[in-house]
Design a protein around this motif. Structure first.
Motif, PDB file in Angstrom:
ATOM      1  N   GLU A 107       0.819  -1.216   0.000  1.00 28.96           N
ATOM      2  CA  GLU A 107       0.000   0.000   0.000  1.00 28.96           C
ATOM      3  C   GLU A 107       0.853   1.267   0.000  1.00 28.96           C
ATOM      4  O   GLU A 107       0.318   2.360  -0.069  1.00 28.96           O
ATOM      5  N   LEU A 108       2.193   1.105   0.109  1.00 26.11           N
ATOM      6  CA  LEU A 108       3.042   2.285   0.201  1.00 26.11           C
ATOM      7  C   LEU A 108       3.904   2.420  -1.049  1.00 26.11           C
ATOM      8  O   LEU A 108       4.283   1.423  -1.666  1.00 26.11           O
ATOM      9  N   GLU A 112       7.699   5.920   0.470  1.00 23.00           N
ATOM     10  CA  GLU A 112       7.132   5.673   1.805  1.00 23.00           C
ATOM     11  C   GLU A 112       7.674   4.399   2.426  1.00 23.00           C
ATOM     12  O   GLU A 112       7.846   4.310   3.640  1.00 23.00           O
ATOM     13  N   GLU A 115      10.867   5.284   3.918  1.00 31.81           N
ATOM     14  CA  GLU A 115      10.708   6.167   5.068  1.00 31.81           C
ATOM     15  C   GLU A 115      10.249   5.392   6.308  1.00 31.81           C
ATOM     16  O   GLU A 115      10.530   5.787   7.441  1.00 31.81           O
ATOM     17  N   LEU A 119      10.525   6.073  10.757  1.00 33.47           N
ATOM     18  CA  LEU A 119       9.446   6.530  11.637  1.00 33.47           C
ATOM     19  C   LEU A 119       9.603   5.965  13.033  1.00 33.47           C
ATOM     20  O   LEU A 119       9.221   6.587  14.016  1.00 33.47           O
ATOM     21  N   TYR A 120      10.168   4.743  13.100  1.00 36.20           N
ATOM     22  CA  TYR A 120      10.266   4.093  14.392  1.00 36.20           C
ATOM     23  C   TYR A 120      11.602   4.355  15.055  1.00 36.20           C
ATOM     24  O   TYR A 120      11.928   3.773  16.058  1.00 36.20           O
TER      25      TYR A 120
ATOM     26  N   TRP B   2       1.648   9.569   7.756  1.00 34.14           N
ATOM     27  CA  TRP B   2       2.027   8.300   7.132  1.00 34.14           C
ATOM     28  C   TRP B   2       1.005   7.234   7.498  1.00 34.14           C
ATOM     29  O   TRP B   2       0.518   6.502   6.653  1.00 34.14           O
ATOM     30  N   ASN B   3       0.667   7.201   8.790  1.00 34.80           N
ATOM     31  CA  ASN B   3      -0.319   6.248   9.278  1.00 34.80           C
ATOM     32  C   ASN B   3      -1.649   6.389   8.548  1.00 34.80           C
ATOM     33  O   ASN B   3      -2.274   5.422   8.155  1.00 34.80           O
ATOM     34  N   LYS B   5      -2.293   7.787   5.657  1.00 36.46           N
ATOM     35  CA  LYS B   5      -2.181   7.404   4.259  1.00 36.46           C
ATOM     36  C   LYS B   5      -2.252   5.881   4.143  1.00 36.46           C
ATOM     37  O   LYS B   5      -2.955   5.329   3.312  1.00 36.46           O
ATOM     38  N   PHE B   6      -1.488   5.250   5.033  1.00 36.33           N
ATOM     39  CA  PHE B   6      -1.428   3.802   4.999  1.00 36.33           C
ATOM     40  C   PHE B   6      -2.803   3.193   5.272  1.00 36.33           C
ATOM     41  O   PHE B   6      -3.262   2.303   4.563  1.00 36.33           O
ATOM     42  N   ARG B   9      -5.108   3.652   2.318  1.00 35.70           N
ATOM     43  CA  ARG B   9      -4.799   2.807   1.164  1.00 35.70           C
ATOM     44  C   ARG B   9      -5.120   1.345   1.448  1.00 35.70           C
ATOM     45  O   ARG B   9      -5.554   0.615   0.555  1.00 35.70           O
ATOM     46  N   SER B  10      -4.921   0.897   2.697  1.00 37.19           N
ATOM     47  CA  SER B  10      -5.251  -0.496   3.028  1.00 37.19           C
ATOM     48  C   SER B  10      -6.739  -0.751   2.837  1.00 37.19           C
ATOM     49  O   SER B  10      -7.147  -1.775   2.310  1.00 37.19           O
ATOM     50  N   ASN B 324       2.867   0.975  18.246  1.00 37.93           N
ATOM     51  CA  ASN B 324       2.811   1.532  16.887  1.00 37.93           C
ATOM     52  C   ASN B 324       1.822   0.774  16.019  1.00 37.93           C
ATOM     53  O   ASN B 324       1.030   1.378  15.281  1.00 37.93           O
ATOM     54  N   LEU B 328      -1.841   1.762  14.144  1.00 43.39           N
ATOM     55  CA  LEU B 328      -2.157   1.593  12.723  1.00 43.39           C
ATOM     56  C   LEU B 328      -3.534   0.946  12.522  1.00 43.39           C
ATOM     57  O   LEU B 328      -4.335   1.409  11.703  1.00 43.39           O
TER      58      LEU B 328
END
Lengths: 231, 785
Positions: A107-108, A112, A115, A119-120, B2-3, B5-6, B9-10, B324, B328
């Motif tokens: 999905e990225l 992304e 990246e 993030l972590y 980012w989250n 967007k992810f 899209r999922s 994390n 999500l």
């Protein structure tokens, strides 16, 4: 280049590592009395038939899996005594993974996906931007940054996979049959890339492979059978 | 970012399941929202009245020879005023009549106005209803004044100012002295029009005293700190002085007590018991629906989680903590819930009228619902999100990153067990609701087809809604009787389908009064409704002695224990001889058995109130036109109205009808949602077994065998659900049927039907995917690996 190889810092050391599962009253050993020393800058190939414990060993080295007996020190830290959080930090900071089936997130986009690990690791937005930009440059994939994995060939996907493993500047890269899903030319390109990273950047690489040809890229070969080292 | 967007899209990637999930979720939520609106509305009745905690309604408990016989809040006219005069605890009072309808004339044009009341002067001071025009202290002071609501004012006068205009009612002119804001929906003191109570004292034929004329309701505002129970006990001598001393000889005593405003709607009204029952049913349906909706959401989300598991492992290998990954998953779930929520709000507003029709009463819309509703709404959404998110996010986020290398994506067996449990639960609810819907339908049909002992086919009911028409009823009857299609006409005081007035009578040999149902009819009544006499004679015009005669029904004779009732005497304002006994018929609803009945031919009010017209039914529209022409010929100023007796009869079961419709709709909805979930579940279950199916087919399994294999597990789940649902449904329905004196049986076929329907629909649904899997070329399935 010579300078790095001469210093010979110890990266990790496994002493008498055992790992087993209990099945129907029998104890089945996945790793048996495993001893291994890896110095910084080495390029090691692990070989052996299916079920010989290659992946298990890679998981143990990569701090993804626990073991039942023995000692493991990573950069002089005793892994078996560390708390989960400390171990996670070690791992985040020093280890990168490359997989046979790439394991990019569908999905990225390429950008992304690169990246994501940052993030972590608590990098700021601008830092991330700079680091992803550098990596895209370095691997020559700037033009592909907005594409999704499904739009790339297998070789290109693995290239992104390697780039992602490297983006956090790890000391150690663990690769699980990195060319297993690639054709011979793509496979060769990836192995050349590993060799270059190892020689020019001094990144330590441990790869699992079935191919003698790929194993030959490494400086040392470790053969496994039924959870033991042979030779 | 980012989250986000992810997550987006999922969801887009698996759009078909996401869509199914959102659709099911919003459908269920909209029903839950509406049920919440309904429940909040019922709970909020009259909560907007200022000083509501000090407002009480007076009520009376009846005692006969020291024995409690019943209670009422509709009583004689003087209680409120007298209480205020005698007790300092009473700060203020309002007396109103129960709402009724009447025909009012604007110049000479008649309009029927529903829900008009007489109200005493302090009405607008006492309650929180607002006057748009007029003086709240004075508007209802003078006799022959009235206050209209805004909407009634608009219907009558459009945009003209109605103040000072006049309406005629029963040959008297009333002046409009105020316009009130439309009362909210959640009040028991609602009105379309108020007439000043002082008018009552000027009208003829109105009894205003302590001994009868029960049509008044009194509200008291107590001084702060007054204990209503203690105060009620102090009214003994007050009641003695005003009424009980007159009743002492006959052993009757009325006791006064006070009902707090906040409890009136749910505990003290005539329909409070059935309302509470509906509310319990509605709450149960709402909770069940919520459970189904959440279960469905969880099932679908988890079934579709294969991809998510892989992603979570990748992310974890790259350093993501469980927190994390939970974030999500939560983000995805809350995105879906937000969209479903918005959709549900649109649905609940869009289908408001439909929902209202289902509930059988008016319910505030989304915008009229108050802050309590909004708070509940938020509560429901938070709870739903929490319940729907806990399991999937924990399950998906707890994947071990080490498994990534071996690429294992199969779910553990604990997940399977939970999934089965959830599916069984959904089936239990579905089967239960089907049984409830079919049984209530059956009971309703039973009541509608029940032989009530009288013929209600092609019988028109004409209300004689003006004094003039009531006085000319004999003439009207003769005129209508001349129409060739009309078979018979009869004048009556009440229409016998939903209970009758009860009065006190002294039958021969009794010293205490018996409360007995009474109806006044003319001599044509029995033959019109095809009621037969089991003994004695009907009224007739020729017999002068008939003037004081009574007919009684068989139940009356049984109650009295009389062997030969003809010729016995019954006392009420003089002696009445029983001249005939009528076969029992159900003049009240089938919730109760047939009670004793007295039939007189002299209405106490002096005139009859309805005409019953039996026609041959060949050309009803023309017959009705002919009747209207005759009506206008007798009195052109009376409003012509008609109803059909059989329709009136069905109206009695409105509560049951709306309950039945509601059950039906919600069982369909519950099944629909469950099926949506099943469709998604079976898709993912089969995709996990593609390889197995391929291997079986290569080894010679036929399409039929594969289908059986795939569908077997669902059949087992339905059977388990069936075994759980049957005893539950049986108990619940048994309980529900106890409310009816005349009830249908709980047939075994209803349960078989519910189970059968569930199995059939389920198989059809899961076969959608399993058939495709079973007929697929096994080579493709195996090459995929």
């Amino acid at each position: 280049m010579n300078k790095i190889q001469n210093i010979k810092n110890m990266l990790l050391q496994l002493n008498n590592i055992f790992k087993w599962v209990n099945s129907g009253g029998n104890r089945i050993f996945l790793l048996k009395d495993m001893n291994l020393e890896v110095e910084e800058g080495e390029f090691i190939s692990i070989m052996g038939p299916s079920g010989s414990g290659k992946s298990t060993l890679l998981n143990v080295i990569g701090l993804l899996d626990n073991f039942d007996e023995g000692e493991y020190s990573f950069l002089d830290e005793p892994v078996h005594q560390l708390k989960e959080k400390h171990r996670a930090n070690l791992y985040k900071q020093y280890i990168g993974f490359v997989f046979q089936s790439y394991h990019l997130i569908d999905e990225l986009t390429v950008y992304e996906n690169l990246e994501m690990p940052l993030l972590y690791k608590k990098h700021s937005g601008s830092e991330r931007k700079a680091m992803v930009g550098d990596t895209l440059d370095r691997f020559n994939i700037v033009g592909k940054k907005d594409l999704f994995p499904a739009q790339l060939s297998g070789g290109q996907q693995q290239l992104v996979g390697v780039a992602r493993a490297l983006i956090g500047k790890p000391k150690l890269i663990l690769a699980d049959e990195p060319t297993g899903n690639l054709n011979s030319q793509q496979g060769k390109d990836i192995m050349e890339l590993f060799k270059q990273l190892n020689e020019e950047d001094g990144v330590t690489i441990i790869q699992v492979t079935h191919s003698e040809k790929n194993a030959a890229y490494g400086s040392r070969i470790i053969n496994l059978l039924d959870g033991r080292r042979i030779i | 970012m980012w989250n986000l967007k992810f997550a987006f899209r999922s969801l887009k990637k698996s759009w078909s399941i996401t869509l199914i999930n959102i659709l099911g979720f919003s459908l269920g939520l909209s029903a839950i929202f509406f049920l919440t609106q309904y429940l909040v509305n019922e709970y909020s009745y009259d909560s907007f009245q200022k000083d509501g905690d000090r407002i009480y309604r007076s009520a009376i408990k009846y005692y006969e020879n020291g024995e409690y016989t019943g209670e009422t809040f509709v009583y004689s006219s003087e209680v409120g005023k007298a209480l205020k005069t005698d007790f300092p605890q009473v700060e203020d009072y309002v007396t109103v009549t129960t709402p009724i309808e009447g025909v009012f004339y604007k110049i000479d044009a008649p309009t029927k106005i529903k829900d008009y009341r007489y109200a005493s002067t302090s009405f607008f001071d006492f309650f929180s209803f607002q006057l748009k025009q007029g003086n709240p202290q004075k508007a209802l002071e003078a006799p022959y004044t009235m206050v209209l609501t805004e909407s009634l004012s608009y219907t009558l006068f459009g945009n003209q100012n109605p103040m000072g205009k006049q309406l005629k009612f029963n040959e008297e002119m009333y002046t409009i002295t105020g316009v009130a804001e439309n009362p909210p929906k959640n009040t028991d003191i609602g009105f379309n029009m108020l007439l000043s109570f002082s008018t009552r004292y000027k009208q003829k034929n109105v009894y205003l005293g302590w001994n009868g004329g029960n049509q008044y309701v009194h509200y008291m505002k107590m001084v702060p700190g007054t204990d209503p129970i203690g105060f009620g006990n102090k009214t003994q001598s007050f009641m003695w002085k005003n009424i009980n001393k007159e009743y002492e000889d006959i052993g009757v005593k009325d006791e006064l007590y006070f009902q707090p405003l906040s409890r009136i709607h749910l505990s003290h009204n005539l329909d409070s018991a059935s309302l509470r029952k509906s509310m319990i049913v509605f709450s149960a349906i709402a909770v069940l629906l919520l459970a189904i909706v959440i279960i469905n959401f969880v099932n679908l989300f988890v079934a579709n989680a294969g991809k998510q598991l892989k992603t979570m492992r990748i992310v974890k290998v790259h350093g993501a903590s469980q927190a994390n990954t939970i974030k999500l998953i939560l983000l995805q779930i809350s995105m879906m819930i937000m969209v479903s929520m918005l959709l549900a709000l649109f649905l609940v507003q869009g289908f408001h009228e439909y929902f209202e029709a289902l509930a059988g009463k008016s319910v505030p819309t989304l915008f009229e619902s108050g802050s309590v509703f909004v708070m509940l709404l938020v509560g429901i959404v938070v709870l739903t999100t929490f319940l729907a998110a806990v399991y999937p996010s924990l399950m998906i986020s707890s994947v071990q990153s080490s498994k990534i290398i071996k690429n294992e994506l199969v779910m553990g067996s604990s997940g399977m067990k939970l999934k089965n449990f959830l599916v069984v639960f959904q089936f239990v609810v579905s089967i239960f609701l089907i049984v409830a819907a079919v049984t209530s339908e059956k009971q309703l049909g039973y009541m509608q087809r029940f032989d009530t002992g009288y013929d209600r086919e092609n019988v028109l009911v004409l209300p004689l809604n003006t004094n003039e028409m009531a006085q000319k009823s004999e003439l009207l009857k003769q005129e209508i009787g001349k129409i060739p299609e009309v078979i018979e006409v009869s004048a009556v005081s009440q229409v016998p389908y939903n209970g009758l007035t009860r009065n006190g009578y002294f039958p021969e040999g009794r010293n205490t009064p018996e409360m007995v149902n009474v109806i006044a009819v003319d001599e044509d009544f029995l033959s019109l409704l095809k009621l037969s006499l089991t003994g004695g004679d009907n009224f007739s015009k020729d017999m002068a002695t008939d003037d004081n005669a009574y007919l009684v029904n068989a139940a009356f004779v049984r109650k009295m224990g009389w062997a030969s009732p003809i010729g016995k005497n019954v006392q009420r304002n003089g002696d009445h001889k029983i001249i005939g006994v009528v076969k029992d018929f159900n003049f009240a609803s089938l919730r109760s058995t047939i009670q004793p009945l007295i039939i007189t031919n002299r209405p106490e009010s002096g005139s009859m109130d309805y005409l019953l017209v039996k026609s041959d039914g060949h050309n009803l529209p023309r017959t009705i036109k002919d009747i209207e022409a005759k009506w206008d010929g007798v009195s052109s100023k009376s409003l012509f109205e008609y109803r059909f007796l059989d329709q009136q009869f069905e109206q009695v079961y409105k509560a049951e009808l709306s309950m039945q419709k509601l059950l039906q709709s919600f069982s369909v909805l519950a099944i629909l949602i469950a099926l949506m979930g099943l469709l998604g579940l079976s898709k993912s279950a089969i995709s996990q077994r593609v390889k197995e199916i391929g291997i079986r087919k290569v080894n010679g399994a036929t399409v039929k065998e594969v289908l059986l294999l795939l569908n077997k597990s669902y059949i087992i789940l339905i059977l388990i659900a069936f075994l759980i649902a049957v005893p539950l449904a049986w108990l619940a329905m048994q309980q529900w049927l106890q409310d009816f004196a005349y009830k249908t049986e709980l047939s075994w076929w209803v349960f078989v039907f519910a189970g059968g329907v569930t199995i059939l629909i389920t198989l059809a649904t899961v076969s959608w995917h399993s058939y495709r899997a079973a007929t697929a070329n096994p080579v493709d399935a195996l090459r995929n690996e």
